[in-house]
Design a protein around this motif. Sequence first.
Motif, short mmCIF file in Angstrom:
data_model
loop_
_atom_site.label_atom_id
_atom_site.label_comp_id
_atom_site.label_asym_id
_atom_site.label_seq_id
_atom_site.Cartn_x
_atom_site.Cartn_y
_atom_site.Cartn_z
N SER A 45 -1.48 -10.54 -9.24
CA SER A 45 -0.47 -9.87 -10.07
C SER A 45 -0.69 -8.37 -10.11
CB SER A 45 -0.52 -10.43 -11.50
OG SER A 45 -1.80 -10.21 -12.08
N SER A 46 -1.77 -7.90 -9.48
CA SER A 46 -2.09 -6.47 -9.50
C SER A 46 -1.33 -5.73 -8.40
CB SER A 46 -3.59 -6.28 -9.30
OG SER A 46 -4.32 -6.92 -10.31
N ASN A 47 -1.30 -4.38 -8.53
CA ASN A 47 -0.74 -3.52 -7.50
C ASN A 47 0.68 -3.92 -7.11
OD1 ASN A 47 -3.15 -2.04 -7.28
ND2 ASN A 47 -4.02 -3.64 -6.03
N TYR A 48 1.57 -3.92 -8.06
CA TYR A 48 2.93 -4.42 -7.84
C TYR A 48 3.62 -3.74 -6.67
CZ TYR A 48 7.62 -5.99 -8.90
OH TYR A 48 8.85 -6.56 -8.82
N ASN A 49 3.41 -2.43 -6.52
CA ASN A 49 4.09 -1.70 -5.44
C ASN A 49 3.24 -1.54 -4.20
OD1 ASN A 49 6.56 -1.32 -6.53
ND2 ASN A 49 6.26 0.79 -7.15
N ASN A 50 2.01 -2.05 -4.22
CA ASN A 50 1.10 -1.83 -3.10
C ASN A 50 0.90 -3.09 -2.28
OD1 ASN A 50 0.73 0.74 -4.08
ND2 ASN A 50 -1.15 0.24 -5.18
N ILE A 51 0.79 -2.92 -0.97
CA ILE A 51 0.37 -4.01 -0.11
C ILE A 51 -0.89 -3.54 0.62
CG2 ILE A 51 2.64 -5.05 0.22
CD1 ILE A 51 2.82 -3.60 2.90
N ASP A 52 -1.79 -4.46 0.87
CA ASP A 52 -3.08 -4.12 1.45
C ASP A 52 -3.13 -4.68 2.86
OD1 ASP A 52 -4.61 -2.98 -1.03
OD2 ASP A 52 -3.48 -4.74 -1.69
N LEU A 53 -3.30 -3.77 3.82
CA LEU A 53 -3.14 -4.12 5.23
C LEU A 53 -4.47 -4.15 5.97
CD1 LEU A 53 -0.18 -1.71 6.06
CD2 LEU A 53 -0.04 -4.06 5.23
N THR A 54 -4.49 -4.92 7.05
CA THR A 54 -5.57 -4.81 8.02
C THR A 54 -4.92 -4.38 9.33
OG1 THR A 54 -7.33 -5.98 9.17
CG2 THR A 54 -5.39 -7.27 8.59
N VAL A 55 -5.53 -3.42 10.01
CA VAL A 55 -4.94 -2.84 11.21
C VAL A 55 -5.89 -3.05 12.39
CG1 VAL A 55 -4.08 -0.72 12.29
CG2 VAL A 55 -3.76 -1.09 9.84
N GLN B 69 5.57 -2.79 14.30
CA GLN B 69 5.22 -3.90 13.41
C GLN B 69 5.19 -3.44 11.95
OE1 GLN B 69 1.48 -5.37 14.90
NE2 GLN B 69 2.44 -6.52 16.59
N PHE B 70 4.69 -2.22 11.73
CA PHE B 70 4.64 -1.69 10.37
C PHE B 70 6.04 -1.46 9.82
CE2 PHE B 70 4.45 1.90 7.37
CZ PHE B 70 3.64 1.33 6.40
N LYS B 71 6.95 -0.95 10.65
CA LYS B 71 8.32 -0.71 10.19
C LYS B 71 9.00 -2.01 9.78
CE LYS B 71 9.35 3.55 12.74
NZ LYS B 71 10.16 4.16 13.82
N LYS B 72 8.78 -3.08 10.57
CA LYS B 72 9.38 -4.37 10.24
C LYS B 72 8.81 -4.91 8.93
CE LYS B 72 10.43 -5.80 14.99
NZ LYS B 72 10.13 -6.76 16.08
N LEU B 73 7.50 -4.75 8.77
CA LEU B 73 6.85 -5.20 7.54
C LEU B 73 7.35 -4.40 6.34
CD1 LEU B 73 4.71 -6.94 6.11
CD2 LEU B 73 3.04 -5.17 6.67
N LEU B 74 7.53 -3.10 6.54
CA LEU B 74 8.00 -2.24 5.46
C LEU B 74 9.39 -2.66 4.98
CD1 LEU B 74 7.07 0.28 3.92
CD2 LEU B 74 8.30 1.66 5.59
N LEU B 75 10.29 -2.96 5.92
CA LEU B 75 11.62 -3.41 5.55
C LEU B 75 11.57 -4.70 4.74
CD1 LEU B 75 13.63 -2.75 8.85
CD2 LEU B 75 13.92 -1.58 6.65
N GLU B 76 10.70 -5.59 5.19
CA GLU B 76 10.56 -6.88 4.50
C GLU B 76 10.01 -6.71 3.09
OE1 GLU B 76 7.90 -10.96 4.97
OE2 GLU B 76 8.25 -9.68 6.72
N MET B 77 9.02 -5.84 2.93
CA MET B 77 8.38 -5.66 1.63
C MET B 77 9.23 -4.81 0.69
SD MET B 77 5.79 -7.52 2.04
CE MET B 77 5.06 -7.23 0.43
#
Length: 297
Positions: free
Chosen positions: A169-179, A191-199
């Motif tokens: 429930s933490s970091n409502y606006n944040n996603i934590d990525l592994t690159v 890949q990041f752009k597609k993920l960004l649109l989805e999120m």
Amino acid sequence: MRRKQDKHVFDLPKWFSLDKYDQANNLNAEGWLIQLSWRLGILHLLSHPTSIWEIDKPIQIKSKNLIHALELARNTPILNIINDHPMSFYFHSGSVDELRSKRSKELLGVHLLTVREHYRIEYGMEGNKRTYARNFFSQIYDDSNDLFKKPLKYKCKDWIDKPINELSSSNYNNIDLTVDLGIPDKVLVNQFKKLLLEMRRPLHQIDISLENKSKINFSAWIKSGVLPYLDLHIWKIETGIKFPDRIMADAIFPDGEGGEDNLRKTTKKHAKELMNDKFLNKLAAVAVGKISEQNKP
């Protein structure tokens, strides 16, 4: 403060004084974020598991930290608790922590996950899942446990391989990525752009707009007395005391500058708009933007 005009004399708490809120005129986005996130944290602690707007029976507060927090806010309601570490940890959002400590790299939209952020995410998970996940991975990475000879006490659950943000429930606006740095830049960017649109999609659905940063009206919050209103509301939840809007209006508005209509139409409206994580995340984005601009070489 005593309401003498009323037929039934009512005493407000001795610590309450509108003069203590004069410094609100000097608050910027960062300052407001501190004030509001602190009060939302207090309301959640006092109200759990009921609504933060519901007044019930008096609450017996046993936590010394919570008692200290309330005393602090009532002595100096325009809070500046940078040197009060327990209060900072308990009541500041992650964004406030990063702003106040000026860790510039963590102000970036894309940065390496910190230990603080990792544990904040983990703490946002349901307690039973957090404990189970720790036990599950402990048995796997424990050298003394031969996995090929001993059966696993903790079986692999399907949620263990889901994104941790979906479980927290933490970091409502944040996603934590592994690159994976072994993949070409062009592929990673796409890949990041597609993920960004989805999120981004659910954020648009709840009307979080980062483009309308300049429309936040701090002066309207001051004029409507939102901070003294919230502090008296916190006191009402703590004590279980209920009193009519006319008493609250007399308390938070200087003589002749407000009334019950203003309280219902502006103050309560603003309070409910501000006291939620969605809005505070938007305010944090504004504050981060201002700090980033100031830190530009």
